[in-house]
Design a protein around this motif. Sequence first.
Motif, PDB file in Angstrom:
ATOM      1  N   THR A 127       0.820  -1.215   0.000  1.00  0.00           N
ATOM      2  CA  THR A 127       0.000   0.000   0.000  1.00  0.00           C
ATOM      3  C   THR A 127       0.856   1.268   0.000  1.00  0.00           C
ATOM      4  O   THR A 127       0.370   2.339  -0.337  1.00  0.00           O
ATOM      5  CB  THR A 127      -0.929   0.028   1.222  1.00  0.00           C
ATOM      6  OG1 THR A 127      -0.144  -0.066   2.422  1.00  0.00           O
ATOM      7  CG2 THR A 127      -1.920  -1.126   1.179  1.00  0.00           C
ATOM      8  N   LYS A 128       2.142   1.128   0.379  1.00  0.00           N
ATOM      9  CA  LYS A 128       3.047   2.277   0.378  1.00  0.00           C
ATOM     10  C   LYS A 128       4.250   1.926  -0.499  1.00  0.00           C
ATOM     11  O   LYS A 128       5.111   1.152  -0.094  1.00  0.00           O
ATOM     12  CB  LYS A 128       3.488   2.628   1.802  1.00  0.00           C
ATOM     13  CG  LYS A 128       2.350   3.034   2.724  1.00  0.00           C
ATOM     14  CD  LYS A 128       2.864   3.591   4.048  1.00  0.00           C
ATOM     15  CE  LYS A 128       3.516   4.939   3.848  1.00  0.00           C
ATOM     16  NZ  LYS A 128       3.988   5.537   5.126  1.00  0.00           N
TER      17      LYS A 128
ATOM     18  N   PRO B 134       8.001   2.522   3.468  1.00  0.00           N
ATOM     19  CA  PRO B 134       7.394   1.819   2.329  1.00  0.00           C
ATOM     20  C   PRO B 134       7.291   0.321   2.606  1.00  0.00           C
ATOM     21  O   PRO B 134       8.084  -0.227   3.383  1.00  0.00           O
ATOM     22  CB  PRO B 134       8.378   2.097   1.190  1.00  0.00           C
ATOM     23  CG  PRO B 134       9.689   2.269   1.884  1.00  0.00           C
ATOM     24  CD  PRO B 134       9.378   2.955   3.191  1.00  0.00           C
TER      25      PRO B 134
ATOM     26  N   ILE C 125       2.138  14.920  -3.259  1.00  0.00           N
ATOM     27  CA  ILE C 125       3.014  13.788  -2.937  1.00  0.00           C
ATOM     28  C   ILE C 125       4.418  14.335  -2.654  1.00  0.00           C
ATOM     29  O   ILE C 125       4.977  15.060  -3.471  1.00  0.00           O
ATOM     30  CB  ILE C 125       3.088  12.778  -4.093  1.00  0.00           C
ATOM     31  CG1 ILE C 125       1.700  12.241  -4.440  1.00  0.00           C
ATOM     32  CG2 ILE C 125       4.033  11.635  -3.753  1.00  0.00           C
ATOM     33  CD1 ILE C 125       1.034  11.440  -3.362  1.00  0.00           C
TER      34      ILE C 125
ATOM     35  N   ASP D 160       9.736   7.091   5.501  1.00  0.00           N
ATOM     36  CA  ASP D 160       8.421   7.016   4.852  1.00  0.00           C
ATOM     37  C   ASP D 160       7.774   5.638   4.974  1.00  0.00           C
ATOM     38  O   ASP D 160       6.643   5.442   4.550  1.00  0.00           O
ATOM     39  CB  ASP D 160       8.553   7.388   3.379  1.00  0.00           C
ATOM     40  CG  ASP D 160       7.273   7.983   2.832  1.00  0.00           C
ATOM     41  OD1 ASP D 160       6.823   9.007   3.358  1.00  0.00           O
ATOM     42  OD2 ASP D 160       6.717   7.391   1.890  1.00  0.00           O
TER      43      ASP D 160
ATOM     44  N   THR E 173       4.295   6.702  -2.607  1.00  0.00           N
ATOM     45  CA  THR E 173       4.369   7.365  -1.315  1.00  0.00           C
ATOM     46  C   THR E 173       5.284   8.585  -1.350  1.00  0.00           C
ATOM     47  O   THR E 173       5.140   9.516  -0.563  1.00  0.00           O
ATOM     48  CB  THR E 173       4.851   6.357  -0.243  1.00  0.00           C
ATOM     49  OG1 THR E 173       4.786   6.969   1.021  1.00  0.00           O
ATOM     50  CG2 THR E 173       6.263   5.904  -0.503  1.00  0.00           C
TER      51      THR E 173
ATOM     52  N   PHE F 264       7.458   2.933  -3.034  1.00  0.00           N
ATOM     53  CA  PHE F 264       8.486   3.885  -3.445  1.00  0.00           C
ATOM     54  C   PHE F 264       9.075   3.376  -4.748  1.00  0.00           C
ATOM     55  O   PHE F 264       9.712   2.323  -4.785  1.00  0.00           O
ATOM     56  CB  PHE F 264       9.563   4.009  -2.371  1.00  0.00           C
ATOM     57  CG  PHE F 264      10.695   4.930  -2.752  1.00  0.00           C
ATOM     58  CD1 PHE F 264      10.450   6.220  -3.184  1.00  0.00           C
ATOM     59  CD2 PHE F 264      12.012   4.492  -2.670  1.00  0.00           C
ATOM     60  CE1 PHE F 264      11.498   7.068  -3.533  1.00  0.00           C
ATOM     61  CE2 PHE F 264      13.068   5.334  -3.006  1.00  0.00           C
ATOM     62  CZ  PHE F 264      12.805   6.625  -3.444  1.00  0.00           C
TER      63      PHE F 264
END
Length: 332
Positions: free
Chosen positions: A77-78, A136, A116, A134, A96, A80
């Motif tokens: 869902t995340k 990911p 973003i 972040d 993300t 990079f």
Amino acid sequence: MKQNCPIQCHTIIKSAYLSAMFLLTIGILSACNTQSSNKVEQVETQASSESTKEQSIYPLTLKDEVGNEVTLPAKPTKIFAPVMEDSLLALGIKPTMQWSNGVKPQLYLQDQLQGIPEISFASGPPSAEAIIADKPDLIILHNSFYMENGTYEKYAKIAPTYVFNNAASDLEGSIKVLGQLLDETDKAEQALQDYQEKVDVAKTKLSSITEGKKIALIRFNAKGMFFMTDEYFSGYVLTHELGFEQSSYVKNGAFEVSLEILPELDADYIFLINDGNLGDEFLNELKNSKIWQSTAAFKNNQVFETSEDYWLNGGIHAQGKVIEDVLEFLAP
């Protein structure tokens, strides 16, 4: 002595018999309905189970294009995926974080990526600490250079990391891989189908213009002027998809452009691409050159300045916009 049964007796016996048969029939029907109901419930349960299996492809384990094994415990869902934001958006997925050259991100995507956070690649790949912040759950690297410079080892400790050999040189393959990784195969196929339809329409419209015509793409940056080949980005689109031929000079291995070779350049159309205005000095030098002004393409008004933002990018959106530009230049 045999005694005859009175009429009332016969009536009672007959009534009892009919009642028994009625109850037996009800019992049989009830049993059948129960069995039928049980079977329906079993079928529905099995179908539901199979549907759940079909809906979940995770955990998913596969090898990336450089041989690393990648395991995804659940749907990411995340994500990079620097430089591959274009392809993610083609599947309806926002990353993300988004790639930036330190000055600006990919401007042609900002209508979809507004808000973003940007992450700078001005000094090379960002540190692992910058990525960890972040959180990911999937990292996607667009070429094998990340294996050579040690970035992969650092990033793979953060999250499952998939590495392409060169995603830009195989748009169709890379989109399909993203669809597999993210369980969006239908969207991947649809995106590719829509893009191919755009290519087919443009190719038909340009067929009389492209037939037997050669092109050259010249890229300007802080180091000088360079030819772009037909292997990737806009060079690939114009030759492999729209039907132009690459200049013989470029096909034979020329890379760096000098003013002296321009008279030998067999290009009917020339496209100029200034990389982030870094090549202003060299572009101006070219435009002011008498040699340049004597070329057939210049004299025939068949030289076009383009947007480096997407002419130097790979992805369905970028390549689609290149096609739109070519149509506007040559078949308005």
